[in-house]
Design a protein around this motif. Structure first.
Motif, mmCIF file in Angstrom:
data_model
loop_
_atom_site.group_PDB
_atom_site.id
_atom_site.type_symbol
_atom_site.label_atom_id
_atom_site.label_comp_id
_atom_site.label_asym_id
_atom_site.label_seq_id
_atom_site.Cartn_x
_atom_site.Cartn_y
_atom_site.Cartn_z
ATOM 1 N N UNK A 21 0.900 -1.007 0.057
ATOM 2 C CA UNK A 21 0.125 -0.036 0.048
ATOM 3 C C UNK A 21 0.924 1.083 0.044
ATOM 4 N N UNK A 22 2.009 1.171 0.912
ATOM 5 C CA UNK A 22 2.911 2.297 0.626
ATOM 6 C C UNK A 22 3.625 2.729 -0.618
ATOM 7 N N UNK A 23 3.748 1.697 -1.462
ATOM 8 C CA UNK A 23 4.150 2.125 -2.699
ATOM 9 C C UNK A 23 3.092 2.381 -3.828
ATOM 10 N N UNK A 24 1.756 1.949 -3.474
ATOM 11 C CA UNK A 24 0.567 2.574 -4.250
ATOM 12 C C UNK A 24 0.534 4.130 -4.006
ATOM 13 N N UNK A 25 0.591 4.412 -2.783
ATOM 14 C CA UNK A 25 0.541 5.873 -2.570
ATOM 15 C C UNK A 25 1.523 6.738 -3.233
ATOM 16 N N UNK A 26 3.013 6.295 -2.959
ATOM 17 C CA UNK A 26 4.031 6.901 -3.524
ATOM 18 C C UNK A 26 3.902 7.073 -4.905
ATOM 19 N N UNK A 27 3.384 5.979 -5.743
ATOM 20 C CA UNK A 27 3.306 5.949 -7.195
ATOM 21 C C UNK A 27 2.102 6.954 -7.439
ATOM 22 N N UNK A 28 1.039 6.905 -6.752
ATOM 23 C CA UNK A 28 -0.066 7.765 -7.254
ATOM 24 C C UNK A 28 0.238 9.222 -6.783
ATOM 25 N N UNK A 29 0.820 9.520 -5.880
ATOM 26 C CA UNK A 29 1.141 10.923 -5.546
ATOM 27 C C UNK A 29 2.056 11.378 -6.216
ATOM 28 N N UNK A 30 3.064 10.584 -6.499
ATOM 29 C CA UNK A 30 4.201 11.232 -7.590
ATOM 30 C C UNK A 30 3.901 11.570 -8.596
ATOM 31 N N UNK A 31 2.953 10.600 -9.131
ATOM 32 C CA UNK A 31 2.401 10.800 -10.857
ATOM 33 C C UNK A 31 1.653 12.278 -10.913
ATOM 34 N N UNK A 32 1.097 12.826 -9.940
ATOM 35 C CA UNK A 32 0.490 14.207 -10.114
ATOM 36 C C UNK A 32 -0.796 13.980 -10.627
ATOM 37 N N UNK A 33 -1.285 12.679 -10.956
ATOM 38 C CA UNK A 33 -2.744 12.531 -11.802
ATOM 39 C C UNK A 33 -3.695 12.163 -10.737
ATOM 40 N N UNK A 34 -3.597 12.191 -9.417
ATOM 41 C CA UNK A 34 -4.658 11.893 -8.487
ATOM 42 C C UNK A 34 -4.341 12.757 -7.116
ATOM 43 N N UNK A 35 -5.251 12.828 -6.292
ATOM 44 C CA UNK A 35 -5.194 13.236 -5.147
ATOM 45 C C UNK A 35 -5.513 11.903 -4.130
ATOM 46 N N UNK A 36 -4.551 11.936 -3.334
ATOM 47 C CA UNK A 36 -4.555 10.536 -2.400
ATOM 48 C C UNK A 36 -4.810 10.529 -1.112
ATOM 49 N N UNK A 47 3.314 12.486 5.074
ATOM 50 C CA UNK A 47 3.798 12.626 3.647
ATOM 51 C C UNK A 47 4.334 13.631 3.202
ATOM 52 N N UNK A 48 5.516 13.587 2.364
ATOM 53 C CA UNK A 48 6.151 14.911 1.916
ATOM 54 C C UNK A 48 5.714 15.163 0.501
ATOM 55 N N UNK A 49 4.320 15.327 0.243
ATOM 56 C CA UNK A 49 3.730 15.348 -1.199
ATOM 57 C C UNK A 49 2.372 16.072 -1.127
ATOM 58 N N UNK A 50 1.984 17.526 -1.685
ATOM 59 C CA UNK A 50 1.145 17.933 -1.812
ATOM 60 C C UNK A 50 -0.330 17.333 -2.268
ATOM 61 N N UNK A 51 -0.052 16.188 -3.082
ATOM 62 C CA UNK A 51 -1.195 15.285 -3.623
ATOM 63 C C UNK A 51 -1.763 14.384 -2.742
ATOM 64 N N UNK A 52 -1.108 14.215 -1.361
ATOM 65 C CA UNK A 52 -1.600 13.274 -0.567
ATOM 66 C C UNK A 52 -1.740 13.780 0.923
ATOM 67 N N UNK A 53 -2.847 13.183 1.554
ATOM 68 C CA UNK A 53 -3.196 13.430 2.713
ATOM 69 C C UNK A 53 -3.407 12.069 3.532
ATOM 70 N N UNK A 54 -3.174 12.191 4.835
ATOM 71 C CA UNK A 54 -3.021 11.112 5.786
ATOM 72 C C UNK A 54 -4.403 10.838 6.398
ATOM 73 N N UNK A 55 -5.075 9.644 6.721
ATOM 74 C CA UNK A 55 -6.356 9.495 7.406
ATOM 75 C C UNK A 55 -6.072 8.197 8.171
ATOM 76 N N UNK A 56 -6.849 8.093 9.161
ATOM 77 C CA UNK A 56 -6.668 6.654 9.721
ATOM 78 C C UNK A 56 -7.911 6.180 10.391
ATOM 79 N N UNK A 206 3.482 0.716 -9.220
ATOM 80 C CA UNK A 206 3.560 1.401 -10.467
ATOM 81 C C UNK A 206 2.368 0.872 -11.152
ATOM 82 N N UNK A 207 1.989 -0.419 -11.131
ATOM 83 C CA UNK A 207 1.094 -1.165 -11.843
ATOM 84 C C UNK A 207 -0.127 -0.956 -11.128
#
Length: 323
Positions: A21-36, A47-56, A206-207
């Motif tokens: 799951x952590x790799x999915x978050x990183x790939x999605x956020x890094x792509x800039x194609x989604x808000x995660x 997370x050091x990415x403006x395209x992602x937020x954390x929830x519990x 990435x897949x």
């Protein structure tokens, strides 16, 4: 004149602190194609990415996901239990997945992608089979509960992704399990000729990211692996090289090795997974995700570096990963 602004999909990743799951978050956020929205049961580092937020939240608690599902386009369900405790397998894989499906239904989320495992097929040999060619024959508590989870997802019209053996930084099961097999058996059970489907966890992330951003494939299952299978003897060459170990002798059907492995807690299924052919057709997911197919050879650097760092997980309990 009005301006058309492209919609940026909102993707909720369950199990976002986990190995996959952590790799999915990183790939999605890094792509800039989604808000995660990265959701996990326990709080994770910022997370050091403006395209992602954390929830519990906890998928085993009914209703806990509802606050995060508003305006969500895709849910990637990468939360699962891979151990041998029946209660946890039931609560997390079966009841938890049922909660996910029901809350997606309530919130009107049409797209649900679930990370499963080829172990729902049971023991092989499996040789290049398609996703539709093998039925459910799980050989462990965890894989049986994950097969039920799959059916819940597919019944909802979701998509299922089935990796076989996954390597990479944070792997506590696959390569540690291979090393333990070698040590306990005093060599390698079998003759080293088996072909296995492998994938690096970064490539798997990435897949899954590409699939989440691609048009939906309702009710479809996909294998996630490098298109070319890897021969066990070649895998062992690289494991021996990384750890400075002696290349093992092949024990074939030596019953003494089998007895030692069973005494150490390895089931027949777990041994079969890495000594008999277990490889699967995976071209469909590479194509649909829009990713250029990769290979184990091209990932040898990643394979080496994953296990050559301080704190490498060798010595952790390995055998439950082959489920």
């Amino acid at each position: 004149m009005s301006t058309c602004v492209d919609h940026v999909p909102r993707v909720l990743v369950l199990g976002s602190s986990g190995f996959i799951g952590s790799r999915v978050v990183a790939s999605l956020a890094g792509s800039g194609g989604a808000h995660v929205v990265a959701l996990s049961r326990k709080p994770v580092a910022r997370l050091r990415n403006n395209n992602a937020t954390i929830a519990t939240a906890d998928i085993s608690v009914p209703g806990s996901l509802i606050p995060f599902l508003a305006d969500t386009d895709v849910v990637v369900h990468a939360a699962s239990y891979v151990g041998s405790e029946p209660r946890l397998a039931y609560e997390i894989n079966e009841l938890g997945t049922g909660n996910v499906v029901e809350q997606c239904r309530q919130a009107g989320v049409a797209r649900l992608i679930h990370v499963s495992t080829c172990s729902v097929y049971g023991s092989g040999p499996h040789r290049g089979i398609l996703e539709s060619e093998a039925g459910y024959h799980p050989a462990s508590v965890a894989s049986a509960s994950r097969a039920i989870a799959e059916q819940l997802i597919l019944g909802y019209g979701g998509e299922v992704v089935r990796p076989n053996l996954v390597f990479g930084a944070g792997d506590r099961w696959f390569v540690p399990g291979v090393l333990k097999l070698m040590k306990v058996a005093g060599g390698w059970p079998g003759d080293g000729s088996a072909l296995l489907s492998l994938i690096g966890v970064e490539a798997l992330g990435r897949l899954l990211s590409g699939l989440a951003l691609a048009p939906g494939q309702p009710g479809q299952a996909f294998h996630a692996a490098y298109p070319e299978p890897v021969r066990v003897s070649f895998l062992l060459q690289n494991v021996a090289r990384i750890f400075g170990a002696e290349y093992p002798k092949f024990l074939r059907d030596d019953e003494r090795a089998g007895s030692a492995l069973r005494a150490a807690g390895f089931s027949g299924h777990q041994i079969d997974v890495v000594t008999k052919d277990h490889w699967y057709s995976s071209e469909g997911l590479w194509r649909i995700s829009g990713r250029e197919p990769e290979s184990f050879n091209s990932a040898l650097g990643e394979f080496s570096s994953a296990y050559q760092v301080p704190g490498s997980p060798i010595g952790h309990k390995p055998v439950e990963r082959f489920v």
